[in-house]
Design a protein around this motif. Structure first.
Motif, short mmCIF file in Angstrom:
data_model
loop_
_atom_site.label_atom_id
_atom_site.label_comp_id
_atom_site.label_asym_id
_atom_site.label_seq_id
_atom_site.Cartn_x
_atom_site.Cartn_y
_atom_site.Cartn_z
N UNK A 98 0.74 -1.33 -0.29
CA UNK A 98 -0.37 0.01 0.03
C UNK A 98 0.69 0.82 0.27
N UNK A 99 2.06 1.43 0.69
CA UNK A 99 3.00 2.64 0.83
C UNK A 99 3.47 2.74 -0.85
N UNK A 100 3.51 1.42 -1.79
CA UNK A 100 4.24 1.36 -2.41
C UNK A 100 3.33 2.24 -3.64
N UNK A 101 2.18 1.85 -3.24
CA UNK A 101 0.80 1.85 -4.40
C UNK A 101 0.78 3.81 -4.44
N UNK A 102 0.86 4.41 -2.50
CA UNK A 102 1.09 5.30 -2.93
C UNK A 102 1.99 6.13 -3.55
N UNK A 103 3.07 5.60 -3.48
CA UNK A 103 4.44 6.49 -3.86
C UNK A 103 5.35 6.34 -2.95
N UNK A 104 6.47 6.73 -3.37
CA UNK A 104 7.98 7.36 -2.78
C UNK A 104 7.47 7.87 -1.50
N UNK A 105 8.50 7.75 -0.52
CA UNK A 105 7.75 8.89 0.97
C UNK A 105 6.65 8.34 1.33
N UNK A 106 5.82 7.26 1.20
CA UNK A 106 4.37 7.38 1.41
C UNK A 106 4.15 8.37 3.02
N UNK A 107 2.92 8.44 3.11
CA UNK A 107 2.94 9.37 4.06
C UNK A 107 2.50 11.00 3.82
N UNK A 108 0.77 10.33 4.59
CA UNK A 108 0.00 11.71 4.08
C UNK A 108 -0.14 12.28 2.40
N UNK A 109 -0.44 12.47 1.77
CA UNK A 109 -0.97 12.73 0.70
C UNK A 109 0.53 12.61 -0.61
N UNK A 110 0.73 11.90 -1.26
CA UNK A 110 1.60 12.02 -1.67
C UNK A 110 1.17 12.29 -3.65
#
Length: 264
Positions: free
Chosen positions: A137-149
């Motif tokens: 899920x962090x990979x889906x969200x994008x690099x440096x996941x956390x908050x809106x990416x």
């Protein structure tokens, strides 16, 4: 229903997805208990360890767990319907559960709940499929996941939050204790939001918090009524996590493990 299984690339070694997050989804809401944390096992064991020391307690482990769960559901449903506030439903559960507890004070009820929760907390565990799912899920969200990416490969902002019927501080503590708290992902809890799932207002507030429209937001939950009915009623996309084959069925895509949710 299940959707047709997605095509799998040659050499793929993981579970075959039964549900793949649509490309239109920009935000994902995660339930906590029953999805990330094995609440039921912890509650069953904790209720017995705590109750057997109560004066006049006569039930065995299974009967104790069943009674605690029944009262949990009874009074939490009253909370969901607005009959009690969050703390009142906890006290009502204690008064119905403790032998001779009908007339105990709020302070005594709170002390009993604190004793139970101390044991319950020591038994918190994440499900086995959670670490890999959160990493994906962090990979889906994008690099440096956390908050809106914003992903460089799509140019689109993606966001994740926890949405729970509970108290933010306790649920945050629970996620942290089991290694499932991701920095930057908000913990949106009913006690602080002032409404509970399945109220559509809760889901709409969560979507607004993440800056995504309802049809662009996916709810992952295990409770048919509060998670799935509530989210679909608010216009969200849903996938129903049915860890038990006896769980209620809804007319939405479902999986029996987080490993079968495809993220791309």
């Amino acid at each position: 229903m299940r959707r047709p299984r997605a095509a799998i690339a040659p050499g793929h070694t993981g579970p075959v997805p039964d549900f793949t997050v649509p490309a239109s989804v920009r935000a994902i809401l995660l339930d906590i208990d029953g999805v990330l944390v094995d609440h039921r096992s912890a509650a069953d064991a904790a209720s017995w360890q705590w109750a057997r020391a109560l004066l006049g307690w006569e039930l065995g482990p299974q009967e104790t767990a069943e009674r605690w769960e029944a009262l949990d559901r009874k009074h939490f449903t009253r909370y969901q319907h607005g009959e009690l506030d969050f703390d009142e439903q906890l006290r009502a559960r204690i008064r119905d559960f403790v032998p001779g507890g009908a007339d105990i004070s709020d302070a005594e009820a709170d002390a009993h709940m604190a004793a139970y929760r101390s044991i319950y907390r020591s038994l918190w565990r994440a499900y086995d499929d959670v670490p890999d799912f959160l990493a994906r899920l962090r990979a889906w969200q994008g690099p440096d996941a956390g908050g809106n990416r914003t992903r460089a490969d799509t140019g689109r902002t993606r966001a994740v939050a926890y949405l729970t019927n509970g108290d933010e501080a306790q649920q945050r503590d629970k996620l942290d204790a089991v290694g499932a708290l991701v920095e930057g992902w908000p913990v949106l809890a009913s006690k602080q939001l002032g409404a509970t799932k399945p109220d559509p207002a809760v889901f709409r507030a969560a979507c607004a918090r993440l800056g995504a429209a309802e049809p662009q937001t996916l709810m992952i939950g295990d409770e048919a009524w509060s998670d799935i009915d509530g989210a679909t009623g608010a216009g969200l996309v849903c996938v129903h996590l049915r860890r038990s084959p006896s769980a209620p069925v809804r007319d939405v895509p479902w999986v029996d493990t987080l490993a079968r949710i495809g993220l791309s």
